[in-house]
Motif scaffolding. Structure first.
Motif, PDB file in Angstrom:
ATOM      1  N   VAL A   3       0.456   1.398  -0.679  1.00 44.60           N
ATOM      2  CA  VAL A   3       0.592   0.191   0.131  1.00 44.60           C
ATOM      3  C   VAL A   3      -0.472   0.178   1.211  1.00 44.60           C
ATOM      4  O   VAL A   3      -1.167  -0.820   1.418  1.00 44.60           O
ATOM      5  CB  VAL A   3       2.002   0.133   0.762  1.00 44.60           C
TER       6      VAL A   3
ATOM      7  N   LEU B 273      -3.653  -2.431   1.082  1.00 44.96           N
ATOM      8  CA  LEU B 273      -3.731  -3.492   2.089  1.00 44.96           C
ATOM      9  C   LEU B 273      -4.988  -3.349   2.933  1.00 44.96           C
ATOM     10  O   LEU B 273      -5.684  -4.327   3.201  1.00 44.96           O
ATOM     11  CB  LEU B 273      -2.474  -3.495   2.949  1.00 44.96           C
TER      12      LEU B 273
ATOM     13  N   ILE C  14      -7.657  -6.546   3.222  1.00 45.64           N
ATOM     14  CA  ILE C  14      -7.547  -7.358   4.447  1.00 45.64           C
ATOM     15  C   ILE C  14      -8.753  -8.290   4.682  1.00 45.64           C
ATOM     16  O   ILE C  14      -8.550  -9.475   4.943  1.00 45.64           O
ATOM     17  CB  ILE C  14      -7.255  -6.468   5.677  1.00 45.64           C
TER      18      ILE C  14
ATOM     19  N   LEU D  92      -8.431 -11.114   2.226  1.00 43.67           N
ATOM     20  CA  LEU D  92      -7.231 -11.883   2.540  1.00 43.67           C
ATOM     21  C   LEU D  92      -7.471 -12.804   3.736  1.00 43.67           C
ATOM     22  O   LEU D  92      -7.130 -13.990   3.708  1.00 43.67           O
ATOM     23  CB  LEU D  92      -6.091 -10.904   2.843  1.00 43.67           C
TER      24      LEU D  92
ATOM     25  N   LYS E 269      -0.557   3.134  10.664  1.00 43.45           N
ATOM     26  CA  LYS E 269       0.458   2.497   9.825  1.00 43.45           C
ATOM     27  C   LYS E 269       1.705   2.212  10.642  1.00 43.45           C
ATOM     28  O   LYS E 269       1.979   2.880  11.638  1.00 43.45           O
ATOM     29  CB  LYS E 269       0.826   3.424   8.652  1.00 43.45           C
TER      30      LYS E 269
ATOM     31  N   ILE F 104       2.556   0.304   5.765  1.00 44.26           N
ATOM     32  CA  ILE F 104       1.879  -0.975   6.038  1.00 44.26           C
ATOM     33  C   ILE F 104       0.995  -0.821   7.271  1.00 44.26           C
ATOM     34  O   ILE F 104       1.458  -0.361   8.314  1.00 44.26           O
ATOM     35  CB  ILE F 104       2.912  -2.097   6.263  1.00 44.26           C
TER      36      ILE F 104
ATOM     37  N   MET G 295      -1.818  -5.513   9.837  1.00 45.50           N
ATOM     38  CA  MET G 295      -1.237  -6.548   8.977  1.00 45.50           C
ATOM     39  C   MET G 295      -0.478  -7.586   9.791  1.00 45.50           C
ATOM     40  O   MET G 295      -0.365  -8.742   9.370  1.00 45.50           O
ATOM     41  CB  MET G 295      -0.291  -5.923   7.940  1.00 45.50           C
TER      42      MET G 295
ATOM     43  N   LEU H 265      -3.880 -10.517  -3.754  1.00 45.13           N
ATOM     44  CA  LEU H 265      -3.140  -9.264  -3.947  1.00 45.13           C
ATOM     45  C   LEU H 265      -3.222  -8.799  -5.396  1.00 45.13           C
ATOM     46  O   LEU H 265      -3.275  -7.595  -5.652  1.00 45.13           O
ATOM     47  CB  LEU H 265      -1.677  -9.446  -3.531  1.00 45.13           C
TER      48      LEU H 265
ATOM     49  N   SER I  21      -4.539  -5.226  -6.303  1.00 46.56           N
ATOM     50  CA  SER I  21      -3.702  -4.168  -6.883  1.00 46.56           C
ATOM     51  C   SER I  21      -4.201  -3.746  -8.253  1.00 46.56           C
ATOM     52  O   SER I  21      -4.093  -2.574  -8.607  1.00 46.56           O
ATOM     53  CB  SER I  21      -2.224  -4.566  -6.916  1.00 46.56           C
TER      54      SER I  21
END
Lengths: 348, 368
Positions: free
Chosen positions: B64, B68, B72, B75, B182, B188, B192, B299, B303
């Motif tokens: 995770v 992420l 980022i 995103l 995190k 995470i 985020m 995502l 992934s």
């Protein structure tokens, strides 16, 4: 609303006026701004540093420009049909690596066969783009962005860490980019011949003119009976052939070819076409203009070094040039539109 | 209701609304459950389940976190890019703006300014860069594809002018540490939270405000949008300012995450972002697309890449996957609609054999 501009620069025939004088035809050439910029750049640089135009300096500039000139000419054909091909850098990379492999796999293979094989390979890759664009009716920007990745990935998978160096190729092949005729390197002469052939095709043949019609208004072209699908496919295949040729010549020009050859070239090529007066939404511009655009963008690099400007400024100046080219194009379009309105209102 | 739950609720209803608004000819739940975005989300979930079963190390907080952290920048930039592409424009200069921001940060920090000032100036540079794009596209009226190819070179060039071939790496460890920290044991990344704010902001802006709904109209037809009272040029201008600003944020993130300010940071990212946005169901012609779909698209690419990397597939094959996904995602709808049209024609011909193949549909209806 935009008018179709012939590559020779004269406006579409208008009922209200006869043919324009040769002088005014020259003044309205789409290629004029880029030509003037090129001449001014060379003159100024030469005045500051006369060595810039020494035989070796000229040869370096031409050698550096050759690859992009061929690619820009091909890209111009595609952009004129209101499409774009972002995968040219990846096509060049695949063909360049293929050329290197061919020389190793078949020792003593004639150079002309290698060149033809490279062009054929490029044609196949271009046909993949063309078929995806015409059959699926998806914008070329998306399709060729996808094939940019796929071709590059195939190149990576094929080449892995392998690189071919100049020693792997026959001496005569490397000499293509060393020997000169009248100061022009052989590969540059090849590029010039190619550009002239394509330019004559675009302005002098029916299928060439069809490409402009498609770019101006695809639906109108279809109604008019232009075989749009076939012509667009043809444009992509031709672009593939030229990218293939560029790939072969790249192998002659540069010492090594490998997995990353030609990465990031696509935006330079589109930029060269735009600077050369090819309208990004199709229908206007010429192959000669695109070739001049490529020559201008590569000459700037040499010129900045010759006048000892910080090399870091080079890319920023290229960016400014592209913006200037678009603005000039826009001003010209607005003026043409106004002139047409005036002449139309006079006719009433 | 706790704050978190409210947020959750807003996001679910947001998804529902988007799907409900799509003119697909379906009604009620099937609209929501069979829409383009929903399918994208199913594919993402299916892939995550498959990867968790097939790859022993996939389902873990470490995954995770790294997944992420890697996605980022894409995103972030994908959010305003979605809005830009929905209006029928495009911005290719985003990665160059991120690079310029990164270069500026390095030089200003090296010059001894305090971190707050450095951050403010860097983000402002992004705002200005976006405003330049917006001015050329919206005010001067130039095609955005050409303009942003120009500014792509210009901004990357300015990054080179600013920092040359130096690299600045001595950012305060507390700050760079924060950027890779995190949230507890979840894996995470802390940043985020900020990314989520950006996502919610653009999601709400696009789907729940008159401005955002107007963008769809703009993407379908500029003339029609002008006639119904949408400020076409003003909307476009602000969208380019938004992409500039968010790209600058992505540049800041990139610099502090890798603790390195260089002129070539994030180069080539523009094509990754655009590929992800188009994969997420945004039409490159404008007028179609949604934020939830794009998030799922980003995502999914992230992934798949991570899973392939875990199973030791070399990086080189990854880009084939990205390219194929992109092409498949745009070709599939074309193929489906072609099959549907063919089926429809065949059925018509069987029912009304006397009607000519090219007969108008109204005549066919009257025959019934």
């Amino acid at each position: 609303m935009t008018t179709t501009v012939h590559p020779t620069g004269t406006d579409s025939p208008r009922p209200s006026s006869g043919r324009r004088s040769p002088l005014s035809a020259i003044a309205h050439l789409r290629e004029l701004p880029v030509l003037l910029a090129l001449v001014a750049l060379i003159l100024v640089t030469w005045l500051i540093n006369p060595l810039f135009l020494a035989p070796q300096g000229v040869k370096d500039i031409l050698l550096n420009a050759t690859i992009v000139i061929i690619l820009a000419a091909g890209q111009a054909i595609v952009i004129i049909t209101r499409n774009v091909d972002l995968s040219v850098g990846s096509i060049l990379g695949l063909v360049a690596f293929g050329t290197g492999s061919l020389f190793v796999a078949v020792p003593g293979i004639p150079i002309i066969v290698v060149i033809l094989a490279g062009m054929l390979f490029g044609a196949v890759l271009g046909a993949i783009n063309g078929l995806l664009v015409t059959l699926a009716k998806v914008p070329a920007l998306v399709i060729t962005l996808g094939t940019l990745y796929i071709f590059r990935g195939l190149n990576n998978a094929w080449a892995g860490g392998t690189q071919f160096f100049a020693d792997d190729r026959p001496q005569e092949f490397g000499n293509l980019s060393v020997d000169t005729v009248l100061g022009f390197p052989l590969i540059t002469l090849i590029a010039i011949v190619v550009v002239v052939i394509v330019a004559v095709f675009m302005s002098g043949t029916r299928s060439g003119r069809d490409l402009y019609a498609i770019g101006s208004d695809p639906d109108a072209a279809r109604v008019f009976g232009v075989p749009v699908t076939r012509r667009v496919l043809f444009a992509f295949v031709t672009n593939g052939v030229l990218a293939g040729l560029a790939g072969v010549l790249y192998t002659s020009r540069f010492n090594s070819v490998g997995a990353t050859t030609g990465t990031g070239l696509e935006l330079d090529v589109v930029a060269a076409a735009v600077v050369g007066g090819v309208a990004i939404f199709g229908g206007s511009g010429s192959v000669i203009g695109a070739a001049l655009g490529a020559l201008l963008l590569t000459t700037i690099t040499g010129a900045l070094t010759a006048v000892r400007v910080d090399k870091f400024w080079q890319q920023a100046i290229v960016g400014l040039l592209i913006l200037a080219a678009i603005v000039i194009d826009r001003i010209a379009a607005v003026r043409t539109a106004r002139r047409l309105r005036v002449s139309e209102s006079r006719d009433v | 209701m706790s704050e978190n739950a409210t947020k959750q609720a807003t996001r679910t209803s947001e998804t529902a609304n988007v799907l409900a608004d799509e003119p697909k000819g379906r009604t009620g739940a099937s609209r929501v459950l069979l829409g383009r975005d929903a399918i994208m989300i199913y594919i993402l979930l299916a892939f995550l389940v498959y990867a968790s079963i097939a790859l022993p190390r996939f389902a873990s907080p470490v995954t995770v976190g790294f997944l992420l952290l890697d996605v980022i920048p894409v995103l972030l930039i994908a959010m305003p890019m979605t809005l830009v592409i929905i209006t029928g424009e495009i911005d290719l200069s985003v990665a160059s703006i991120a690079g310029l921001t990164s270069a500026l940060m390095g030089v200003l920090w090296q010059a001894g300014l305090d971190m707050g000032t450095v951050l403010v100036i860097s983000v402002l540079a992004g705002v200005v860069a976006g405003a330049l794009n917006g001015f050329l596209v919206a005010v001067v009226g130039l095609p955005s594809l050409a303009v942003t190819i120009g500014t792509l070179a210009l901004f990357r060039g300015l990054a080179l002018v600013v920092i040359g071939d130096n690299a600045v790496a001595n950012f305060p460890p507390a700050l760079t540490g924060f950027f890779i920290s995190k949230l507890g044991a979840t894996g995470i990344p802390t940043v985020m939270i900020g990314v989520l704010v950006v996502m919610v902001f653009f999601g709400v802006l696009l789907h729940f405000t008159p401005f955002g709904r107007g963008l769809y109209a703009l993407g379908y037809s500029k003339e029609a949008a002008r006639f119904v009272g949408i400020h076409v040029n003003r909307s476009k201008f602000w969208l380019f300012v938004a992409t500039g600003t968010v790209s600058a944020l992505a540049g800041v993130y990139w610099t502090l995450r890798y603790s390195s300010a260089r002129s070539d940071n994030a180069s080539g990212l523009e094509l990754t972002v655009i590929a992800a946005v188009l994969l997420g169901g945004v039409s490159v012609f404008g007028g179609k697309g949604s934020i939830p779909g794009v998030i799922a698209g980003v995502l999914l690419i992230g992934s798949i890449n991570y899973a392939l990397r875990l199973s030791r597939v070399s990086d080189v094959v990854l880009i084939i996957v990205t390219g194929s996904l992109l092409i498949l995602s745009v070709i599939t709808p074309s193929v489906i609609s072609a099959i549907r049209r063919w089926n429809h024609d065949r059925r018509l011909r069987r029912h009304v054999p006397q009607a000519p193949a090219s007969g108008s549909t109204s005549a066919v209806h009257q025959a019934h």
